[in-house]
Motif scaffolding. Sequence first.
Motif, short mmCIF file in Angstrom:
data_model
loop_
_atom_site.label_atom_id
_atom_site.label_comp_id
_atom_site.label_asym_id
_atom_site.label_seq_id
_atom_site.Cartn_x
_atom_site.Cartn_y
_atom_site.Cartn_z
N GLU A 204 0.82 -1.22 0.00
CA GLU A 204 0.00 0.00 0.00
C GLU A 204 0.85 1.27 0.00
N ASN A 205 2.17 1.10 0.19
CA ASN A 205 3.09 2.23 0.27
C ASN A 205 2.61 3.24 1.32
N CYS A 206 2.39 2.73 2.53
CA CYS A 206 1.94 3.60 3.62
C CYS A 206 2.37 3.00 4.96
N TYR A 207 2.30 3.82 5.99
CA TYR A 207 2.51 3.33 7.34
C TYR A 207 1.15 2.99 7.94
N ARG A 208 1.09 1.92 8.70
CA ARG A 208 -0.12 1.56 9.42
C ARG A 208 0.17 1.63 10.91
N LEU A 209 -0.56 2.50 11.61
CA LEU A 209 -0.34 2.71 13.02
C LEU A 209 -1.60 2.43 13.82
N THR A 210 -1.42 2.18 15.08
CA THR A 210 -2.56 2.09 16.00
C THR A 210 -2.84 3.50 16.53
N ILE A 211 -4.00 3.69 17.13
CA ILE A 211 -4.33 4.97 17.73
C ILE A 211 -3.32 5.33 18.82
N GLU A 212 -2.90 4.32 19.58
CA GLU A 212 -1.95 4.55 20.66
C GLU A 212 -0.60 5.03 20.11
N GLN A 213 -0.17 4.44 19.01
CA GLN A 213 1.11 4.87 18.41
C GLN A 213 1.01 6.30 17.89
N LEU A 214 -0.09 6.62 17.22
CA LEU A 214 -0.27 7.96 16.68
C LEU A 214 -0.30 9.01 17.79
N ALA A 215 -0.91 8.65 18.92
CA ALA A 215 -1.04 9.61 20.03
C ALA A 215 0.32 10.05 20.57
N ARG A 216 1.36 9.26 20.32
CA ARG A 216 2.69 9.61 20.83
C ARG A 216 3.51 10.43 19.82
N LEU A 217 2.93 10.71 18.66
CA LEU A 217 3.67 11.42 17.61
C LEU A 217 3.20 12.88 17.51
N PRO A 218 4.09 13.80 17.18
CA PRO A 218 3.72 15.22 17.08
C PRO A 218 2.87 15.49 15.83
N LEU A 219 1.80 16.25 16.02
CA LEU A 219 0.89 16.56 14.92
C LEU A 219 0.89 18.06 14.61
N LEU A 220 0.85 18.37 13.32
CA LEU A 220 0.68 19.73 12.82
C LEU A 220 -0.70 19.81 12.20
N VAL A 221 -1.53 20.72 12.67
CA VAL A 221 -2.92 20.76 12.20
C VAL A 221 -3.32 22.19 11.84
N ARG A 222 -4.45 22.30 11.13
CA ARG A 222 -4.99 23.62 10.79
C ARG A 222 -5.58 24.30 12.03
N GLU A 223 -5.82 25.61 11.89
CA GLU A 223 -6.29 26.42 13.01
C GLU A 223 -7.78 26.20 13.27
N PRO A 224 -8.27 26.44 14.52
CA PRO A 224 -9.70 26.39 14.79
C PRO A 224 -10.45 27.36 13.87
N GLY A 225 -11.59 26.91 13.37
CA GLY A 225 -12.37 27.73 12.44
C GLY A 225 -12.27 27.23 11.02
N SER A 226 -11.24 26.44 10.72
CA SER A 226 -11.11 25.89 9.38
C SER A 226 -11.93 24.60 9.28
N GLY A 227 -12.40 24.30 8.06
CA GLY A 227 -13.17 23.07 7.85
C GLY A 227 -12.33 21.84 8.10
N THR A 228 -11.04 21.91 7.73
CA THR A 228 -10.14 20.77 7.96
C THR A 228 -9.99 20.51 9.45
N ARG A 229 -9.83 21.57 10.25
CA ARG A 229 -9.69 21.39 11.70
C ARG A 229 -10.97 20.83 12.31
N GLN A 230 -12.11 21.22 11.78
CA GLN A 230 -13.38 20.71 12.30
C GLN A 230 -13.43 19.19 12.20
N ILE A 231 -13.02 18.66 11.05
CA ILE A 231 -13.02 17.20 10.87
C ILE A 231 -11.96 16.54 11.75
N ILE A 232 -10.79 17.18 11.85
CA ILE A 232 -9.73 16.63 12.70
C ILE A 232 -10.21 16.55 14.15
#
Length: 311
Positions: free
Chosen positions: A195-223
């Motif tokens: 699949e040419n991708c990484y597969r992670l568990t929720i627990e693994q993802l929770a330990r990684l740093p995330l960069l996200v859009r600002e509050p008010g954006s549609g993308t942030r709403q879904i995130i």
Amino acid sequence: MQTIAQTLPKITLKQLAVFVSIYQTGSTSRASEQLHLSQSAVSSALSELESRMQMPLFERVGRRLNQHPNAHAVYVQAQAILGQAVTLEHYHKHQAGQIHIGASTTIGNYVLPPLLAKLYQVLPNANVNMYIANTQEVVSEIEQLNIDIALVEGMPRPIDSKVIEKRAWRTDTLILFAKRDSKWLADLTAYDQGENCYRLTIEQLARLPLLVREPGSGTRQIIDEQLLQHLPNAEVIMAIQQSEAIKHMVSADIGLGCLSQHVIETELACGKLVPVKVAGIDLARSWWLVWHKARHQSAIWQTFIDIIQAN
């Protein structure tokens, strides 16, 4: 204090048009031919104008009319007034070809341009004004009747529905992604070659740093609604207003990002960035077509609707 009715001018546009024509042609006979009026009607209109202004505009020398010194200044003003009247008369035609379109940033930057190209193919003389911002800001402009129609990534909030109409338009998918060979994923053995991708568990993802859009954006709403609610202890290290900035920061391996597939499709295709899939997380969303209930739906408005619904 005088009312508007009391201050209305007695001078008519017909009188000004007759004067301008006489000024330009030099005679009432030629003016009558130019304006398709009888010579007596032309002479009468000129006399009425001079009477209203209480000054002569031409000096009669036999059958000839010589311009009075007052005439030039009046001619300049008359030309301006007639020009404004013509502009006002064609105002509806101008408005019929004008549309103010709003779009949230992902749609405005990546999806709207080809749609506008199709609008210009159908209506080459269309007058389009654009407003691109995050979903919350765009919906606010709709509420204030500053925009005719908008395409946004987030679901308009219930409070907004008092004055706006909304219609689901298209489905989009947000993708978690990282730099290829990211240091944050170096110790994880969940790379899926097929699949040419990484597969992670929720627990693994929770330990990684995330960069996200600002509050008010549609993308942030879904995130917020479909990702972070599953990650109460997630490390969101930065909220950023621009998707391009997030993409470049992830390319610099500052952390993982989450953006629309449209924003990163080129980098995914060339392998610079790699998708990160998490079991149990679905980041599909609807894009919305939004307009004010009181907004006039012009011909160009309907043409634009037809184009976006066909795509």
